[in-house]
Design an enzyme around this catalytic site. Structure first.
Site, mmCIF file in Angstrom:
data_model
loop_
_atom_site.group_PDB
_atom_site.id
_atom_site.type_symbol
_atom_site.label_atom_id
_atom_site.label_comp_id
_atom_site.label_asym_id
_atom_site.label_seq_id
_atom_site.Cartn_x
_atom_site.Cartn_y
_atom_site.Cartn_z
ATOM 1 N N ASP A 95 0.813 -1.209 0.000
ATOM 2 C CA ASP A 95 0.000 0.000 0.000
ATOM 3 C C ASP A 95 0.852 1.266 0.000
ATOM 4 O O ASP A 95 0.431 2.313 -0.499
ATOM 5 C CB ASP A 95 -0.925 0.010 1.217
ATOM 6 C CG ASP A 95 -1.956 -1.106 1.153
ATOM 7 O OD1 ASP A 95 -2.147 -1.677 0.060
ATOM 8 O OD2 ASP A 95 -2.567 -1.412 2.199
ATOM 9 N N GLY A 96 2.056 1.172 0.552
ATOM 10 C CA GLY A 96 2.933 2.340 0.600
ATOM 11 C C GLY A 96 3.315 2.859 -0.772
ATOM 12 O O GLY A 96 3.531 4.067 -0.941
ATOM 13 N N ASP B 275 -4.393 11.679 22.933
ATOM 14 C CA ASP B 275 -3.126 11.497 22.222
ATOM 15 C C ASP B 275 -3.110 12.222 20.882
ATOM 16 O O ASP B 275 -2.050 12.439 20.311
ATOM 17 C CB ASP B 275 -2.864 10.001 21.992
ATOM 18 C CG ASP B 275 -2.325 9.320 23.243
ATOM 19 O OD1 ASP B 275 -2.049 10.032 24.223
ATOM 20 O OD2 ASP B 275 -2.194 8.080 23.244
ATOM 21 N N THR C 299 -9.776 2.652 6.545
ATOM 22 C CA THR C 299 -9.374 1.274 6.823
ATOM 23 C C THR C 299 -7.919 1.190 7.285
ATOM 24 O O THR C 299 -7.377 0.094 7.420
ATOM 25 C CB THR C 299 -9.562 0.396 5.567
ATOM 26 O OG1 THR C 299 -8.877 0.994 4.466
ATOM 27 C CG2 THR C 299 -11.035 0.252 5.224
ATOM 28 N N ALA C 300 -7.284 2.340 7.525
ATOM 29 C CA ALA C 300 -5.886 2.369 7.951
ATOM 30 C C ALA C 300 -5.811 2.722 9.440
ATOM 31 O O ALA C 300 -6.395 2.037 10.271
ATOM 32 C CB ALA C 300 -5.106 3.358 7.080
ATOM 33 N N TYR C 301 -5.114 3.815 9.781
ATOM 34 C CA TYR C 301 -4.931 4.209 11.180
ATOM 35 C C TYR C 301 -6.276 4.438 11.867
ATOM 36 O O TYR C 301 -6.477 4.091 13.028
ATOM 37 C CB TYR C 301 -4.067 5.473 11.223
ATOM 38 C CG TYR C 301 -3.515 5.845 12.574
ATOM 39 C CD1 TYR C 301 -3.788 5.084 13.717
ATOM 40 C CD2 TYR C 301 -2.697 6.962 12.723
ATOM 41 C CE1 TYR C 301 -3.271 5.428 14.954
ATOM 42 C CE2 TYR C 301 -2.173 7.317 13.944
ATOM 43 C CZ TYR C 301 -2.465 6.561 15.062
ATOM 44 O OH TYR C 301 -1.945 6.907 16.282
ATOM 45 N N ALA C 302 -7.236 5.038 11.146
ATOM 46 C CA ALA C 302 -8.548 5.324 11.751
ATOM 47 C C ALA C 302 -9.242 4.052 12.207
ATOM 48 O O ALA C 302 -9.879 4.028 13.270
ATOM 49 C CB ALA C 302 -9.420 6.078 10.752
#
Length: 484
Positions: free
Chosen positions: A211-212, A341, A352-355
């Site tokens: 994905d990167g 934080d 669908t990533a960090y969230a």
């Protein structure tokens, strides 16, 4: 006003009719008046709103009709003659109905940045045959060298295409020492990130990796993005749906314009910082994202930077042990103060990533929205929220904040945010067109199942015949006891 116009139209039409037939009898004249009245009543019942470009007709027994569309790849000729409202089959999706009742309509906004899309029917097409392709390869991964060589040879020798690669890709020792790859290597066009702008030279992009690589491709194009075809050769691969085994046929289909696409919305981020007496040295005046690194306004003493973000903007407390304390404004109004934080502002693609790890819902890329997700908030009632794509968010340090905050864009360009600095976020008008294996809906659910194992659990066992009989007998006994 409408009644007056209809009256004038009636008079004009009657005059024209009289001029053409001066010798009509009185009975014939009366009959024509009746016919004209019927025609005018039908016209007056069907009111066309000029503010909506005349796209919708309304009237009794007259269904809504969508605007006439130009020919598209998957349009069916049979649908053009129907009088029902049909979802159009085009890259930009259907035009939504903008009239409500006989007289109400939505005011047209020339600053509209996106339309409702039909995810099941978005198709790629080319105005001209593509001639140049950018190949992005994951750096320092020996397993990708052979696929990279095979793909480049196929593109150059079989399709006679111009292939662009980043200069540091060709500096890999394994490629430098490969004498068989030498003749092909000389045909590459190379560029350097942060220095060379290739945004107007690329017809489409092929990513080899995880994905990167797709996030990196997005960062190279701060304006319009060419279609991206991503091969799954990394670890997760949520955004890279293609397998490399049959790359020849898949690439050929894309070159021929036979592919579905999903338009992944991006965020346009504007960072405004106070100048604090430090000079920024920028090579060639070009920043990391290919744009001018900073706009320096001498009058107000501000430094302005802009980014296009595919996944998310993350504001966090950095190395400080204190809570981050940031104010979040929506269209100029303070909506909340985040104490925790940090906070994540993400696209549907980034949901669908960090969230997702922070407890947010997962949103399909075709949904026009921005998600705001707190990171470990010191509150029991702070839940993630979804806001419309057209709003503008502004995030600043609260006056009471004990420490600074840090911001990153798709995990890159990390920098410190101090008092007086601001981060403005809205939906970009330049989405990333990601090519699909099948279609946007099927590919997304396939990724949820294969990569995130969404809703995976052991199946509940069904009853045996004996258990069913016992269950039925128990229910009958309960019913008899209730009657008694």
């Amino acid at each position: 006003m409408i009644a007056r116009l209809l009256s004038l139209m009636h008079g004009n039409r009657h005059q024209c009719f009289s001029d053409r037939s001066p010798r009509l009898t009185t009975m014939e004249m009366e009959q024509e008046k009746v016919n004209m009245s019927k025609a005018l009543s039908a016209e007056s019942a069907s009111y066309r709103c000029s503010a909506c470009h005349g796209d919708e007709d309304w009237g009794p027994n007259h269904p809504i009709r969508g605007r006439a569309k130009s020919r598209s790849l998957s349009a069916s000729p049979a649908l053009a003659s129907t009088k029902e409202f049909r979802r159009t089959r085009s890259l930009h999706g259907p035009c939504p109905v903008t009239t409500f009742g006989p007289k109400a309509c939505v005011l047209q906004n020339p600053q509209t940045i996106m339309h409702i899309q039909d995810p099941a029917s978005q198709r790629l097409t080319w105005n001209k045959s593509p001639k140049s392709v950018l190949v992005i390869k994951k750096i320092r991964d020996a397993s990708l060298l052979q696929p990279f060589k095979e793909l480049c040879v196929y593109l150059m020798e079989e399709n006679n295409m111009i292939v662009y690669v980043e200069k540091k890709v060709l500096e890999d020792p394994a490629i430098v020492s490969d004498d068989n790859f030498g003749p092909v290597k000389k045909k590459f066009c190379t560029f350097r990130e942060d220095y060379d702008d290739i945004s107007n030279q690329i017809d489409f992009i092929i990513c080899l990796g995880g994905d990167g690589t797709l996030l990196y491709a997005s960062s190279l194009f701060q304006g319009s993005v060419p279609p991206v075809m991503a091969f799954h050769l990394g670890s997760l691969g949520f955004l890279t749906p293609f397998n490399f085994e049959n790359f020849q046929s898949q690439v050929t289909q894309v070159i021929q314009g036979n592919a579905a696409v999903v338009l992944r919305s991006r965020l346009k981020v504007r960072v405004v910082k106070e100048l604090r007496g430090k000079k920024m040295v920028v090579p060639n005046g070009i920043s990391e994202n290919g744009l001018l690194a900073a706009d320096l306004d001498a009058e107000v003493g501000k430094q302005v930077m802009q980014y296009q973000v595919l996944n998310e903007v993350v504001i966090d407390r950095g190395p400080s042990s204190y809570l981050s304390n940031v104010d979040v404004y929506l269209d100029g109004h303070l909506i909340t103060t985040v104490q925790g934080d940090g906070v994540i502002v993400s696209t549907p693609t980034g949901s669908t990533a960090y969230a997702a790890a922070a407890g947010a819902s997962m949103i399909h890329p075709n949904v026009p929205a921005i998600m705001i997700t707190p990171i470990c908030p010191h509150s029991l009632s702070f839940r993630p929220i979804v806001v419309p794509a057209g709003v503008e968010l502004k995030i600043m340090l609260s006056p009471e904040a004990r420490n600074t905050a840090w911001v990153s864009f798709d995990g890159r360009k990390r920098q410190e945010i101090r008092h007086g600095d601001s981060i403005s976020i809205t939906t970009s008008c330049y989405p990333l067109p990601s090519i699909c294996v099948r279609d946007p809906v099927s590919d997304w659910f396939e990724s949820l199942a294969q990569c995130l194992h969404w809703n995976v659990r052991k199946k509940q066992a069904h009853f045996t015949e004996e258990e069913e009989e016992e269950e039925e007998a128990g229910e009958a006994g309960e019913a008899e006891a209730g009657e008694g």
